[in-house]
Design an enzyme around this catalytic site. Structure first.
Site, PDB file in Angstrom:
ATOM      1  N   LYS A  15       0.925  -1.299   0.015  1.00 21.55           N
ATOM      2  CA  LYS A  15      -0.082   0.095  -0.001  1.00 21.55           C
ATOM      3  C   LYS A  15       0.945   1.460  -0.143  1.00 21.55           C
ATOM      4  O   LYS A  15       0.625   2.063  -0.699  1.00 21.55           O
ATOM      5  CB  LYS A  15      -0.806  -0.015   1.164  1.00 21.55           C
ATOM      6  CG  LYS A  15      -2.041  -1.098   1.405  1.00 21.55           C
ATOM      7  CD  LYS A  15      -2.803  -0.896   2.479  1.00 21.55           C
ATOM      8  CE  LYS A  15      -2.154  -0.979   3.812  1.00 21.55           C
ATOM      9  NZ  LYS A  15      -1.370  -2.043   4.111  1.00 21.55           N
ATOM     10  N   ARG A  90      -9.282   1.751   9.230  1.00 29.32           N
ATOM     11  CA  ARG A  90      -9.068   0.314   9.345  1.00 29.32           C
ATOM     12  C   ARG A  90      -9.912  -0.283  10.330  1.00 29.32           C
ATOM     13  O   ARG A  90      -9.765  -1.398  10.704  1.00 29.32           O
ATOM     14  CB  ARG A  90      -7.483   0.143  10.129  1.00 29.32           C
ATOM     15  CG  ARG A  90      -6.456  -0.271   9.436  1.00 29.32           C
ATOM     16  CD  ARG A  90      -5.351  -0.181  10.396  1.00 29.32           C
ATOM     17  NE  ARG A  90      -4.088  -0.950  10.181  1.00 29.32           N
ATOM     18  CZ  ARG A  90      -3.027  -0.378   9.379  1.00 29.32           C
ATOM     19  NH1 ARG A  90      -2.978   0.682   8.721  1.00 29.32           N
ATOM     20  NH2 ARG A  90      -1.992  -1.288   9.501  1.00 29.32           N
ATOM     21  N   ARG A 129      11.465  -5.470   4.610  1.00 31.86           N
ATOM     22  CA  ARG A 129      11.079  -3.970   4.538  1.00 31.86           C
ATOM     23  C   ARG A 129      12.145  -3.256   5.140  1.00 31.86           C
ATOM     24  O   ARG A 129      12.526  -3.452   6.232  1.00 31.86           O
ATOM     25  CB  ARG A 129       9.796  -3.766   4.889  1.00 31.86           C
ATOM     26  CG  ARG A 129       9.737  -2.046   4.874  1.00 31.86           C
ATOM     27  CD  ARG A 129       8.203  -1.793   5.049  1.00 31.86           C
ATOM     28  NE  ARG A 129       7.311  -2.650   6.020  1.00 31.86           N
ATOM     29  CZ  ARG A 129       6.116  -2.797   6.052  1.00 31.86           C
ATOM     30  NH1 ARG A 129       5.462  -1.844   4.966  1.00 31.86           N
ATOM     31  NH2 ARG A 129       5.397  -3.220   7.019  1.00 31.86           N
ATOM     32  N   ARG A 162      11.649  -1.770  10.800  1.00 26.96           N
ATOM     33  CA  ARG A 162      10.625  -1.458  11.822  1.00 26.96           C
ATOM     34  C   ARG A 162      10.445  -2.299  12.957  1.00 26.96           C
ATOM     35  O   ARG A 162      10.627  -3.791  12.376  1.00 26.96           O
ATOM     36  CB  ARG A 162       9.428  -1.158  11.167  1.00 26.96           C
ATOM     37  CG  ARG A 162       9.124   0.182  10.626  1.00 26.96           C
ATOM     38  CD  ARG A 162       8.038   0.111   9.643  1.00 26.96           C
ATOM     39  NE  ARG A 162       6.814  -0.677  10.058  1.00 26.96           N
ATOM     40  CZ  ARG A 162       5.455  -0.681   9.502  1.00 26.96           C
ATOM     41  NH1 ARG A 162       5.567  -0.035   8.259  1.00 26.96           N
ATOM     42  NH2 ARG A 162       4.461  -1.115   9.864  1.00 26.96           N
ATOM     43  N   ARG A 173      -0.092  -8.939  13.109  1.00 26.61           N
ATOM     44  CA  ARG A 173      -0.789  -7.927  12.474  1.00 26.61           C
ATOM     45  C   ARG A 173      -1.823  -8.353  11.034  1.00 26.61           C
ATOM     46  O   ARG A 173      -2.650  -7.742  11.001  1.00 26.61           O
ATOM     47  CB  ARG A 173       0.233  -6.811  11.723  1.00 26.61           C
ATOM     48  CG  ARG A 173       1.002  -5.957  12.821  1.00 26.61           C
ATOM     49  CD  ARG A 173       2.254  -5.372  12.557  1.00 26.61           C
ATOM     50  NE  ARG A 173       2.219  -4.745  11.274  1.00 26.61           N
ATOM     51  CZ  ARG A 173       3.090  -4.525  10.347  1.00 26.61           C
ATOM     52  NH1 ARG A 173       4.395  -4.963  10.863  1.00 26.61           N
ATOM     53  NH2 ARG A 173       2.906  -3.815   9.286  1.00 26.61           N
TER      54      ARG A 173
HETATM   55  P1  ADP Z   1       1.367  -1.737   7.343  1.00 29.72           P
HETATM   56  O1  ADP Z   1       1.602  -0.733   6.325  1.00 29.72           O
HETATM   57  O2  ADP Z   1       2.707  -2.704   7.274  1.00 29.72           O
HETATM   58  O3  ADP Z   1      -0.105  -2.343   7.365  1.00 29.72           O
HETATM   59  P2  ADP Z   1       1.123   0.664   8.987  1.00 29.72           P
HETATM   60  O4  ADP Z   1       2.466   1.496   9.015  1.00 29.72           O
HETATM   61  O5  ADP Z   1       0.078   0.982   8.355  1.00 29.72           O
HETATM   62  O6  ADP Z   1       1.715  -0.783   8.554  1.00 29.72           O
HETATM   63  O7  ADP Z   1       0.842   0.482  10.596  1.00 29.72           O
HETATM   64  C1  ADP Z   1       1.879   0.067  11.647  1.00 29.72           C
HETATM   65  C2  ADP Z   1       0.751   0.243  12.896  1.00 29.72           C
HETATM   66  O8  ADP Z   1       0.446   1.577  13.295  1.00 29.72           O
HETATM   67  C3  ADP Z   1      -0.323  -0.641  13.020  1.00 29.72           C
HETATM   68  O9  ADP Z   1       0.081  -2.051  13.345  1.00 29.72           O
HETATM   69  C4  ADP Z   1      -1.083   0.007  14.303  1.00 29.72           C
HETATM   70  O10 ADP Z   1      -0.539  -0.355  15.343  1.00 29.72           O
HETATM   71  C5  ADP Z   1      -0.836   1.182  13.767  1.00 29.72           C
HETATM   72  N1  ADP Z   1      -1.823   1.822  12.955  1.00 29.72           N
HETATM   73  C6  ADP Z   1      -1.544   2.191  11.687  1.00 29.72           C
HETATM   74  N2  ADP Z   1      -2.863   2.618  11.304  1.00 29.72           N
HETATM   75  C7  ADP Z   1      -3.847   2.619  12.105  1.00 29.72           C
HETATM   76  C8  ADP Z   1      -4.954   2.753  12.071  1.00 29.72           C
HETATM   77  N3  ADP Z   1      -5.999   3.340  11.092  1.00 29.72           N
HETATM   78  N4  ADP Z   1      -5.913   2.438  13.147  1.00 29.72           N
HETATM   79  C9  ADP Z   1      -5.175   2.080  14.288  1.00 29.72           C
HETATM   80  N5  ADP Z   1      -4.001   1.748  14.359  1.00 29.72           N
HETATM   81  C10 ADP Z   1      -3.201   2.034  13.139  1.00 29.72           C
HETATM   82  P1  ADP Z   2       2.045  -1.878   3.249  1.00 30.32           P
HETATM   83  O1  ADP Z   2       2.182  -0.241   3.216  1.00 30.32           O
HETATM   84  O2  ADP Z   2       0.914  -2.394   2.513  1.00 30.32           O
HETATM   85  O3  ADP Z   2       2.627  -2.765   4.761  1.00 30.32           O
HETATM   86  P2  ADP Z   2       4.907  -1.554   1.890  1.00 30.32           P
HETATM   87  O4  ADP Z   2       4.483  -0.658   0.497  1.00 30.32           O
HETATM   88  O5  ADP Z   2       5.487  -0.975   2.935  1.00 30.32           O
HETATM   89  O6  ADP Z   2       3.527  -2.061   1.939  1.00 30.32           O
HETATM   90  O7  ADP Z   2       5.681  -2.802   1.072  1.00 30.32           O
HETATM   91  C1  ADP Z   2       5.919  -3.790   2.044  1.00 30.32           C
HETATM   92  C2  ADP Z   2       7.552  -4.350   1.564  1.00 30.32           C
HETATM   93  O8  ADP Z   2       7.106  -4.850   0.119  1.00 30.32           O
HETATM   94  C3  ADP Z   2       8.380  -3.032   1.140  1.00 30.32           C
HETATM   95  O9  ADP Z   2       9.873  -3.469   1.582  1.00 30.32           O
HETATM   96  C4  ADP Z   2       8.187  -2.915  -0.192  1.00 30.32           C
HETATM   97  O10 ADP Z   2       9.456  -2.460  -0.956  1.00 30.32           O
HETATM   98  C5  ADP Z   2       8.063  -4.221  -0.797  1.00 30.32           C
HETATM   99  N1  ADP Z   2       7.061  -4.304  -2.195  1.00 30.32           N
HETATM  100  C6  ADP Z   2       6.007  -3.611  -2.096  1.00 30.32           C
HETATM  101  N2  ADP Z   2       5.452  -3.772  -3.127  1.00 30.32           N
HETATM  102  C7  ADP Z   2       5.925  -4.955  -3.560  1.00 30.32           C
HETATM  103  C8  ADP Z   2       5.776  -5.689  -5.033  1.00 30.32           C
HETATM  104  N3  ADP Z   2       4.953  -5.633  -5.862  1.00 30.32           N
HETATM  105  N4  ADP Z   2       6.469  -6.905  -5.092  1.00 30.32           N
HETATM  106  C9  ADP Z   2       7.806  -7.049  -4.137  1.00 30.32           C
HETATM  107  N5  ADP Z   2       8.030  -6.139  -3.273  1.00 30.32           N
HETATM  108  C10 ADP Z   2       7.051  -5.179  -3.031  1.00 30.32           C
END
Ligand code: ADP
Ligand code: ADP
Length: 216
Positions: A15, A90, A129, A162, A173
């Site tokens: 995302k 979320r 990541r 992270r 998660r």
């Molecule tokens: P990812 O992109 O891998 O899903 P995020 O960076 O969006 O991870 O989220 C990391 C953490 O931040 C989540 O596990 C949660 O603890 C918190 N978080 C992020 N967005 C929200 C939300 N909309 N509501 C509640 N907690 C959130």
């Molecule tokens: P999210 O916000 O959904 O948690 P991220 O955009 O941070 O996801 O992506 C998670 C990890 O996967 C990052 O290290 C990113 O560089 C990698 N990644 C994202 N999209 C792809 C893809 N299409 N193929 C391979 N790796 C990807």
């Protein structure tokens, strides 16, 4: 009417990566709730300290603080034309709060890509990541490495892994996502704005699908 795009999908699916690209093409602001929490963590604000205890466990930060953080962010001038929402809403309560905010800001959720991939892919992506300290730019040790080891291509800052990208926390998660966020897929499907996107392909292929669905 301001345009809002909500990116739905499990942790690690891509995302944030796609949101950065979409923000570039659409000129809409990229609003990532996770980045906002991490910024608060870095600055050791009260919100950051509160959020940390939930983030470390892979749980969601409570709705009330999350909603007020996003409301403040969306009221800034760079969101006047709309935004790409990455990681918010979320929960159903957050989605309701978003509806109310948008009624006030004269905005509308026009497009909700639901990006999905198999769990093994999510774990592999999240656990490899690397994130930039300064602005949260995203890399992957195998699928998208930086030009120089541990240095962000964009702003030259240090890259870090992270705490919540450890395999155990990623699995937690994903579980939380299935329980608390999956209901939103149905919510937006019923509103007629949901588009399913296969997230298992390369970054470029996923972007192409996102953009062609956006044009429609
Ligand atoms: P990812 O992109 O891998 O899903 P995020 O960076 O969006 O991870 O989220 C990391 C953490 O931040 C989540 O596990 C949660 O603890 C918190 N978080 C992020 N967005 C929200 C939300 N909309 N509501 C509640 N907690 C959130
Ligand atoms: P999210 O916000 O959904 O948690 P991220 O955009 O941070 O996801 O992506 C998670 C990890 O996967 C990052 O290290 C990113 O560089 C990698 N990644 C994202 N999209 C792809 C893809 N299409 N193929 C391979 N790796 C990807």
């Amino acid at each position: 009417m301001a345009t809002f795009i909500v990116l739905l999908g499990p942790p690690g699916v891509g995302k944030g990566t796609q949101a950065e690209i979409l923000a570039d093409t659409t000129k809409l602001a990229h609003v990532s709730s996770g980045d906002l929490f991490r910024e608060n963590l870095k600055n050791q604000t009260d919100l950051g300290k509160l959020a940390k205890s939930f983030m470390d466990k892979g749980e969601l930060v409570p709705d009330d603080v999350t909603i007020s953080m996003i409301r403040e962010r969306l009221s800034r001038p760079d969101c006047e034309a709309g935004a790409i929402l990455d990681g918010f809403p979320r929960t159903p309560a957050q989605a309701d709060a978003l509806e109310k905010m948008l009624a006030e800001f004269q905005g509308r959720v026009d497009y909700v890509p639901f990006i999905n991939a198999a769990e093994a892919i999510l774990v592999e992506r999240a656990s490899g990541r690397w994130t930039c300290r300064a602005q949260g730019h995203i890399y992957h040790q195998k699928f998208g490495p930086p030009k120089r080891t541990n240095i962000c291509d964009v702003d030259g800052s240090e890259l870090y892994q992270r705490d919540d990208d450890k395999v155990e926390t990623v699995s937690k998660r994903i579980k939380v996502y299935l329980e608390q966020t999956m209901p939103l897929v149905e919510y937006y499907r019923q509103k007629g704005v949901l588009v399913g996107i296969d997230g298992s392909q390369t970054v470029e292929q996923v972007t192409e699908k996102l953009l062609s669905a956006l044009k429609k």
